[in-house]
Design an enzyme around this catalytic site. Structure first.
Site, PDB file in Angstrom:
ATOM      1  N   GLY A 104       0.716  -1.382   0.056  1.00 17.72           N
ATOM      2  CA  GLY A 104       0.045  -0.091  -0.136  1.00 17.72           C
ATOM      3  C   GLY A 104       1.094   1.291  -0.165  1.00 17.72           C
ATOM      4  N   SER A 105       2.089   1.103  -0.482  1.00 20.49           N
ATOM      5  CA  SER A 105       2.684   2.509  -0.624  1.00 20.49           C
ATOM      6  C   SER A 105       2.119   3.660  -1.403  1.00 20.49           C
ATOM      7  CB  SER A 105       4.095   2.248  -1.108  1.00 20.49           C
ATOM      8  OG  SER A 105       4.240   1.944  -2.520  1.00 20.49           O
ATOM      9  N   ASN A 106       1.473   3.407  -2.557  1.00 25.06           N
ATOM     10  CA  ASN A 106       0.449   4.518  -3.338  1.00 25.06           C
ATOM     11  C   ASN A 106      -0.384   4.975  -2.446  1.00 25.06           C
ATOM     12  OD1 ASN A 106       1.489   4.596  -6.111  1.00 25.06           O
ATOM     13  ND2 ASN A 106       1.714   2.376  -5.930  1.00 25.06           N
ATOM     14  N   LEU A 182      -5.670  -6.821  -6.400  1.00 26.16           N
ATOM     15  CA  LEU A 182      -5.311  -8.060  -7.563  1.00 26.16           C
ATOM     16  C   LEU A 182      -6.493  -8.585  -7.860  1.00 26.16           C
ATOM     17  CD1 LEU A 182      -1.764  -9.464  -6.000  1.00 26.16           C
ATOM     18  CD2 LEU A 182      -2.180  -7.770  -7.791  1.00 26.16           C
ATOM     19  N   LYS A 183      -7.594  -8.261  -7.477  1.00 26.36           N
ATOM     20  CA  LYS A 183      -8.650  -8.942  -8.056  1.00 26.36           C
ATOM     21  C   LYS A 183      -9.540  -8.256  -8.887  1.00 26.36           C
ATOM     22  CE  LYS A 183      -8.490 -12.176  -5.071  1.00 26.36           C
ATOM     23  NZ  LYS A 183      -8.593 -13.543  -5.242  1.00 26.36           N
ATOM     24  N   ASN A 199      -7.001   3.266 -12.112  1.00 27.85           N
ATOM     25  CA  ASN A 199      -5.940   2.045 -11.733  1.00 27.85           C
ATOM     26  C   ASN A 199      -4.615   2.652 -11.974  1.00 27.85           C
ATOM     27  OD1 ASN A 199      -5.069  -0.386 -10.694  1.00 27.85           O
ATOM     28  ND2 ASN A 199      -4.527  -1.055 -13.118  1.00 27.85           N
ATOM     29  N   HIS A 201      -0.728   0.992 -13.091  1.00 27.12           N
ATOM     30  CA  HIS A 201      -0.142  -0.223 -13.511  1.00 27.12           C
ATOM     31  C   HIS A 201       1.550   0.248 -13.755  1.00 27.12           C
ATOM     32  CE1 HIS A 201       0.249  -4.109 -15.316  1.00 27.12           C
ATOM     33  NE2 HIS A 201       1.044  -3.482 -16.295  1.00 27.12           N
ATOM     34  N   GLU A 271       5.582   6.073  -9.554  1.00 25.66           N
ATOM     35  CA  GLU A 271       4.012   5.872  -9.465  1.00 25.66           C
ATOM     36  C   GLU A 271       3.560   6.992  -8.363  1.00 25.66           C
ATOM     37  OE1 GLU A 271       2.907   1.977  -8.736  1.00 25.66           O
ATOM     38  OE2 GLU A 271       4.453   1.193  -9.870  1.00 25.66           O
TER      39      GLU A 271
END
Ligand code: GRF
Length: 307
Positions: A104-106, A182-183, A199, A201, A271
């Protein structure tokens, strides 16, 4: 005001469709190197296939070129500015839900930006499939409610897609930010939040994206392909993995000595910057939709500039 009315009002007004200038009729990538008050330096690829025109060659090899300047009609810019003027005073912070599966760094970096005020938003819920992940632990420490999604296989814990949508509505969530979740996002959520789910990526989509491209696998594939550049992509989310419309990208070099971990660290650093800049724009209602359906970010300093 009922938050749902507010959302739909915002969205309809946000569909400001600047005319597509001739130069942008072809596929293009607009790659921000940095989006901030200090400089608008963007890479601009006129044609994703890199045609042999001198202009395109120049675009490919020069690291920093001007932001795309879409000459929107005076009328549409004026209308957009008027709308913004009407909304700005007293505009509430946008309510955000972040979805994570890992460290969860973002999420942390966006949360910090919300707290210190560079993002005009508030994270009101954290959604995870792994309630013991680093992101969930951070959320609990910050008193951010943690929701589990999807349901576990035995059905004992977790929300169904419809109960997830209901829960987000109850929190008055306006935008959903996926940050290492990841889902697959259920269609119920996509329909409930049109043009409101982002999102991030860790590659330059559409390369190295789709099912199976996650975590270190992305960076391994980039290195073994021989690609000399990589970097994060932020895109709107549709019903498939990594295929929604691209909103922002940032380029980082792939060095000859890079391990996947080296490249991952270089990309992750960018990011954090890119996601904060994009979420700031989202919360300031600076995302506009070109008439062909491509989302653009309107410059804070000059409303005639879109990237
Ligand atoms: C990031 O590399 C992001 O691009 C990808 O998952 C990773 C999440 O990292 N979708 P973190 O959990 O935010 O540190």
């Amino acid at each position: 005001m009922d938050s749902r009315c507010f959302i739909s009002d915002f969205r309809s007004n946000s569909v400001f469709s600047p005319p597509v200038p001739k130069a942008l009729n072809k596929p293009f990538l607009a790659l921000p190197c940095c989006w901030s008050a200090r400089a608008h330096r963007w890479l601009y690829f006129e044609d994703a296939q890199f045609s042999a025109s001198p202009r395109t060659r120049k675009s490919r090899f020069l690291p920093n070129l001007e932001c795309i300047n879409i000459r929107a009609s005076r009328e549409s810019i004026k209308n957009s500015a008027e709308e913004k003027k009407k909304k700005k005073p007293g505009v509430a912070k946008k309510k955000l839900a972040v979805f994570v599966s890992g460290g969860g760094s973002n999420f942390k970096s966006i949360h910090e930006a919300c707290v210190e005020g560079s993002v005009h938003g508030e994270i009101v819920a954290l959604v995870t499939n792994k309630t013991d992940c680093g992101g969930a632990e951070y959320a609990r420490n910050k008193d951010i409610p943690v929701l589990q999604f999807p349901r576990t296989k035995d059905g004992a814990d977790g929300l169904s897609p419809t109960s997830l949508v209901d829960a987000l509505r109850n929190f008055e969530v306006e935008f959903v930010l996926l940050a290492g979740f990841l889902k697959l996002i259920p269609v119920e959520l996509i329909r409930a939040y049109p043009r409101a789910i982002l999102n991030i990526h860790p590659s330059l989509l559409p390369a190295f994206g789709g099912k199976g491209y996650y975590g270190m696998k992305v960076h391994k594939a980039v290195i073994s392909s021989g690609a000399r550049y990589s970097g994060p992509t932020i895109h709107f989310v549709d019903e498939h993995y990594d295929t929604g419309r691209i909103l922002a990208q940032m380029v980082v070099p792939v060095l000859s000595t890079d391990s996947p971990e080296d490249l991952a660290a270089r990309v992750l650093k960018e990011e954090h910057k890119l996601y904060k800049e994009v979420v700031a724009a989202l919360c300031e209602e600076r995302i506009v939709w070109r008439e062909d359906g491509v989302p653009l970010i309107q410059s804070r300093q000059d409303p005639n500039h879109f990237c």
